[in-house]
Design an enzyme around this catalytic site. Structure first.
Site, PDB file in Angstrom:
ATOM      1  NE  ARG A 296      -0.875   3.138   9.777  1.00 52.17           N
ATOM      2  CZ  ARG A 296      -1.652   2.141   9.577  1.00 52.17           C
ATOM      3  NH1 ARG A 296      -1.328   1.120   8.677  1.00 52.17           N
ATOM      4  NH2 ARG A 296      -2.570   1.850   9.433  1.00 52.17           N
TER       5      ARG A 296
ATOM      6  N   GLY B 202       7.816  10.247  10.242  1.00 52.59           N
ATOM      7  CA  GLY B 202       8.659   9.346   9.934  1.00 52.59           C
ATOM      8  C   GLY B 202       9.412   9.704   9.062  1.00 52.59           C
TER       9      GLY B 202
ATOM     10  CE1 TYR C 200      14.044   4.485  -0.084  1.00 51.74           C
ATOM     11  CE2 TYR C 200      15.803   4.661  -1.334  1.00 51.74           C
ATOM     12  CZ  TYR C 200      15.084   4.883  -1.203  1.00 51.74           C
ATOM     13  OH  TYR C 200      14.645   5.884  -2.066  1.00 51.74           O
TER      14      TYR C 200
END
Length: 536
Positions: free
Chosen positions: A106, A181, A473
């Site tokens: 993350r 990311g 998305y």
């Protein structure tokens, strides 16, 4: 002696919890020992957060954006590791491989389906949270910056503006996006029509590969470097840092937002916007934010369309450009605010006026919701009759949101295969659909069903064969890898995100991570026991 059946279930639960706690503790112990052997730098115990650590929940929730993936029923990591140095990340990859532990990485927690902090397909898993790797080193003389993966894009913008009022970077509108990311999926923003995507403006990178090596562009080679700039996150390695190319911005830019309701001819205006948005001066970016509000003449529910804009120049030239190319908007000088580029970042991100730019250093999100999102790309204007059907559907949902983002300009000049992000020439605009709610799991099905029906309704009016989607998305409705991912299975969603670039991504994956160490529900699959000629 027989144990009464009414005691068995609680007893079994206690035993299972005890076994789970023991497993977590021994895994953490083994991992910690492995790190100390494989890291050249000391790894303090304060970098680990096990499930019984009082800070575990706050660390897990710290940057997770979609509250759907924080509910109690969602799987939790055995522990969270927060590396302090790049060498710690390198050692973590080596140890996950040695110990057979599934890894999630993350940087900013913005994955729409929570894939950076939840694994619904593989357990046990751990999270390597890059939040402490957030150095931003700006070199104005070289027009570049090295940015570590845990920095937010807002921090990057701020550090650039600290050094220069006439440099910027063309990436995300949401300032709490983690750089690591964000750029792996493309990274679009309000300067995309002038300069392209964030990923189009990356000149080097550092990554930990599946063998635990730290590679830069020269060491990884051009195919590998191509794949990580738009091929989606967490398929090829752990991004440690990007070297980005800065772009020139004027000392004065102009922003505006003009809102029209259905009662103010919003339908006709939006239809006209579709005809001109991709053809406007490339210094002008006008997106449309579509919502439902009690803004009718008598306070009743209606649809609002807000034309939210950045212009790379002063108000006087902006008014001339709009008068020539989109006079229907009715833009006036009173609508326009001249400001600096860094303050325009705050404006577009939705911060209240007069918010100091230093807020960007906090790296915090303005909004956290339970949500489900989808995306589309549009190649021909959607007719007014279809827009009216769209309004009916929006009015039937509690908190719907659509954002229409214009293409054209530089986006049409870059080849579809320059990087894995393929949505270029011929795209008028991109649609993001979102449904948000605040009551947790209670009514989640209702809202998810609504957005799926809306997506089905829009099918005739958007791109086809494939019906394209934006990988940042993330949408698991498009398909998922199940256990051992296969090329056929993954191509269902892979061609939607990447078109024909998916084939090249699979070839790169097969070369750099043949054992599929870096994997998740929508990671690029390697070809099984097959050389590159399979996709030649």
């Amino acid at each position: 002696m027989m144990i009464p059946s009414n005691y068995l279930l609680p007893l079994l639960s206690v035993l299972l919890l005890s076994a789970s706690a023991t497993t977590s503790a021994s895994l953490l112990d083994n991992f910690s020992k492995c790190l100390s052997v494989n890291s050249e730098l000391y790894v303090p115990s304060s970098t680990f957060f096990s499930q019984n650590n009082s800070s575990f929940s706050s660390i897990l929730e710290s940057s997770a954006q979609n509250l759907r993936y924080l509910v109690p029923s969602m799987p939790k990591p055995e522990f969270i590791f927060t590396p302090l140095y790049e060498a710690h990340v390198q050692a973590a990859v080596i140890c996950c491989k040695e110990l057979g532990v599934h890894l999630r990485v993350r940087s900013g927690g913005h994955d729409y389906e929570g894939l950076s902090y939840v694994s619904e397909t593989e357990t046990p898993f751990i999270i390597v949270d890059l939040a402490k790797l957030r150095s931003v080193k700006v070199d104005i003389d070289d027009n570049s910056a090295w940015v570590q993966a845990g920095a937010t894009i807002g921090e990057v913008y701020y550090r650039i503006s600290e050094k220069s009022k006439t440099h910027g970077f063309p990436a995300g509108l949401c300032t709490s996006l983690g750089v690591g990311g964000h750029i792996t999926g493309g990274a679009y923003g309000s300067m995309m029509r002038k300069y392209g995507l964030g990923a189009d403006n990356v000149v080097d990178a550092r990554i930990v590969d599946a063998s635990g090596r730290i590679l830069d562009r020269e060491a990884m080679g051009e195919d590998f470097f191509w794949a990580i700039r738009g091929g989606g996150g967490a398929s090829f390695g752990v991004i440690l840092a990007w070297k980005i190319k800065l772009v020139p911005v004027p000392a004065t830019v102009t922003v505006f937002t003009v809102t029209k309701t259905l009662e103010q001819c919003a339908t006709k205006l939006l239809h006209r916007w579709q005809e001109v948005a991709d053809k406007l001066d490339e210094d002008l970016f006008i997106r449309v934010i579509i919502q439902v509000a009690n803004a009718g003449p008598k306070g009743e529910k209606t649809v609002t369309t807000s034309y939210n804009s950045l212009f790379l120049g002063g108000a006087e030239r902006l008014l001339k450009v709009v008068e020539e190319s989109f006079p229907e908007l009715g833009l006036t000088k009173k609508d326009c605010t001249e400001t600096s580029w860094i303050k325009s970042v705050l404006y577009i991100a939705g911060y209240p006026s007069n918010t100091p730019p230093e807020v960007l250093l906090q790296g915090k999100s303005l909004f956290k919701n339970y949500f489900k999102a989808k995306s589309d790309f549009v190649k021909d204007p959607i007719p007014e009759t279809a827009l009216k059907g769209l309004w009916k559907r929006l009015l039937g949902e509690d908190s719907p949101l659509m954002i229409w983002t214009p293409y054209g300009g530089m986006m049409s000049k870059i080849s579809e295969s320059e990087i894995p992000f393929p949505h270029r020439k011929g795209t008028l605009f991109k649609i993001q659909y979102v449904s948000t709610w605040q009551d947790g799991e209670k009514n989640a099905t209702k809202h998810i069903d609504w957005i799926r029906r809306l997506y089905n309704y829009m099918a005739p009016y958007v791109s086809m064969l494939p019906r394209a989607a934006y990988v940042n998305y993330r949408d698991l409705d498009l398909g998922m890898n199940k256990n051992d991912s296969s090329f056929i299975q993954s191509s269902v969603w892979g061609y939607k995100y990447f078109k024909d670039n998916f084939n090249r991504l699979v070839k790169v994956k097969t070369k750099v991570d043949p054992d599929n160490f870096f994997r998740h529900e929508q990671s690029i699959p390697p070809l099984p026991l097959c050389s590159e000629h399979c996709l030649a």
